[in-house]
Design a protein around this motif. Sequence first.
Motif, PDB file in Angstrom:
ATOM      1  N   UNK A  25       0.832  -1.196   0.000  1.00 31.34           N
ATOM      2  CA  UNK A  25       0.000   0.000   0.000  1.00 31.34           C
ATOM      3  C   UNK A  25       0.875   1.257   0.000  1.00 31.34           C
ATOM      4  N   UNK A  26       1.978   1.217   0.753  1.00 34.59           N
ATOM      5  CA  UNK A  26       2.881   2.373   0.790  1.00 34.59           C
ATOM      6  C   UNK A  26       3.527   2.615  -0.563  1.00 34.59           C
ATOM      7  N   UNK A  27       3.840   1.547  -1.281  1.00 33.40           N
ATOM      8  CA  UNK A  27       4.415   1.703  -2.621  1.00 33.40           C
ATOM      9  C   UNK A  27       3.397   2.279  -3.591  1.00 33.40           C
ATOM     10  N   UNK A  28       2.143   1.885  -3.447  1.00 35.39           N
ATOM     11  CA  UNK A  28       1.104   2.446  -4.293  1.00 35.39           C
ATOM     12  C   UNK A  28       0.996   3.951  -4.065  1.00 35.39           C
ATOM     13  N   UNK A  29       1.140   4.357  -2.809  1.00 36.23           N
ATOM     14  CA  UNK A  29       1.081   5.788  -2.469  1.00 36.23           C
ATOM     15  C   UNK A  29       2.322   6.536  -2.933  1.00 36.23           C
ATOM     16  N   UNK A  30       3.361   5.818  -3.359  1.00 36.45           N
ATOM     17  CA  UNK A  30       4.583   6.402  -3.907  1.00 36.45           C
ATOM     18  C   UNK A  30       5.226   7.394  -2.952  1.00 36.45           C
ATOM     19  N   UNK A  31       5.347   6.986  -1.698  1.00 33.36           N
ATOM     20  CA  UNK A  31       6.032   7.839  -0.739  1.00 33.36           C
ATOM     21  C   UNK A  31       7.527   7.747  -0.982  1.00 33.36           C
ATOM     22  N   UNK A 185      -6.515  -5.397  11.476  1.00 30.23           N
ATOM     23  CA  UNK A 185      -6.292  -4.378  10.442  1.00 30.23           C
ATOM     24  C   UNK A 185      -4.926  -3.735  10.611  1.00 30.23           C
ATOM     25  N   UNK A 186      -4.589  -3.398  11.863  1.00 32.28           N
ATOM     26  CA  UNK A 186      -3.299  -2.755  12.108  1.00 32.28           C
ATOM     27  C   UNK A 186      -2.135  -3.744  11.979  1.00 32.28           C
ATOM     28  N   UNK A 187      -2.424  -5.015  12.173  1.00 32.82           N
ATOM     29  CA  UNK A 187      -1.398  -6.033  11.926  1.00 32.82           C
ATOM     30  C   UNK A 187      -1.090  -6.097  10.430  1.00 32.82           C
ATOM     31  N   UNK A 188      -2.122  -6.012   9.597  1.00 31.69           N
ATOM     32  CA  UNK A 188      -1.922  -5.999   8.139  1.00 31.69           C
ATOM     33  C   UNK A 188      -1.126  -4.766   7.733  1.00 31.69           C
ATOM     34  N   UNK A 189      -1.454  -3.599   8.312  1.00 29.27           N
ATOM     35  CA  UNK A 189      -0.717  -2.377   8.001  1.00 29.27           C
ATOM     36  C   UNK A 189       0.758  -2.523   8.379  1.00 29.27           C
ATOM     37  N   UNK A 193       4.029  -2.306   5.957  1.00 30.49           N
ATOM     38  CA  UNK A 193       5.144  -1.388   6.222  1.00 30.49           C
ATOM     39  C   UNK A 193       6.472  -2.135   6.191  1.00 30.49           C
ATOM     40  N   UNK A 194       6.520  -3.267   6.863  1.00 29.40           N
ATOM     41  CA  UNK A 194       7.763  -4.051   6.903  1.00 29.40           C
ATOM     42  C   UNK A 194       8.158  -4.496   5.501  1.00 29.40           C
ATOM     43  N   UNK A 195       7.194  -4.980   4.723  1.00 25.14           N
ATOM     44  CA  UNK A 195       7.520  -5.450   3.369  1.00 25.14           C
ATOM     45  C   UNK A 195       7.950  -4.296   2.473  1.00 25.14           C
ATOM     46  N   UNK A 196       7.369  -3.118   2.678  1.00 21.35           N
ATOM     47  CA  UNK A 196       7.782  -1.944   1.902  1.00 21.35           C
ATOM     48  C   UNK A 196       9.251  -1.641   2.128  1.00 21.35           C
ATOM     49  N   UNK A 197       9.675  -1.656   3.381  1.00 23.75           N
ATOM     50  CA  UNK A 197      11.076  -1.375   3.712  1.00 23.75           C
ATOM     51  C   UNK A 197      11.981  -2.480   3.176  1.00 23.75           C
ATOM     52  N   UNK A 198      11.569  -3.726   3.325  1.00 23.17           N
ATOM     53  CA  UNK A 198      12.390  -4.839   2.842  1.00 23.17           C
ATOM     54  C   UNK A 198      12.542  -4.772   1.326  1.00 23.17           C
TER      55      UNK A 198
END
Length: 362
Positions: A25-31, A185-189, A193-198
């Motif tokens: 989701x973070x990658x989709x947001x292109x932060x 829900x927050x566990x999924x978030x 986040x972890x996968x985005x960083x990895x």
Amino acid sequence: MTEKISQQLLNDFAILPKRNTSPTFMEICQMGGDRFEERCSQIFKFYFNPNAPHGLKGLFINSLLEIMQNVELNYSFQGVRVITEDTTSDNKRIDIIVETDCFVMAIENKIGAKLYNPLESYVEHINTKYKDKKSFFIVLSARSINDISELRKIQSIGYQYINYQQLFTVVKRNIGDYISNCNQSYLIFLMDFIRTIENKFYNTHMEMNRFFFNNRFQIEELINEYNAFKESILNMQRENISDILLIVNQKTNAEWWKYQGWDLGISFNDNGNRIGIESSYSDETVDNPLGDFHIYITVWKEKCFNPYEEELRKKFPDCFIDRTQGRVYLHLPVIKGNDHDVIAEKLSEYYFYMKDLTSRIK
């Protein structure tokens, strides 16, 4: 490449653990850039707070204490405060402060940039503001810091360097003790986040990388052969489209077009609600490498479909309408076999229907 070698290569590839290539989701947001670092700090603020609605309690604080080693502290969840961008007396900002009833952590959160921050100022600020509590100073960095001089500087000021990957490894190892009562829900978030960083900073697929390096010449040969195979099918489809084009032009007395040789079509109301017919071969198989012939009534802008939709649904009640990426496709019955006259006859039938429809509806 022999068939035996090709099959062995595919067998070896099949048993490898595969990358998850779907975007987070973070990658989709292109932060990205500094804003990405700020967002990460806000995410850490949420998960470091044991009273936040994620329900993971002290998972992050306890995992960080575990990494720091020889640190055994009992603290109350109720006494925890997490602050971001705390301002020092010389107008510098500390990224994250985790304050408990018995200790305080000052965390410098780094993503990709060099460590140029005035750590000495942060130490002075913490020791002055929280002089009655034990203090810990941490550089939490997404990038790996391997420079000896930089590491010595961090340590000389009283900071400890911890990598994101270290923290996430411990968090994932410990999460089973906290997961039963957490908010899913927050566990999924958190996992997102972890996968985005990895994905961004860490090479977590060494088996796959090793396979590609060890077999790169055979893989390149296989890719080249596959591309040649696809091109041969495409050329065959282009040849058949060219033959059909000649017939349908004669039957309709109209100028149909070929897009890249494989897409046969025509359009109506080009200056208004543009709509058209497109057709091509697809669904290739071993027994039918050419594929079946597919015909669509389509618009290039979704809004252009609205004036025609009611009429088209009445005419083709059993046909599927696909809306995707701003376009609309009405899938007409597939034509099996490769009789050019049959295909051209159907295209002509649809052409005259659409010509009449678009003369009435602009």
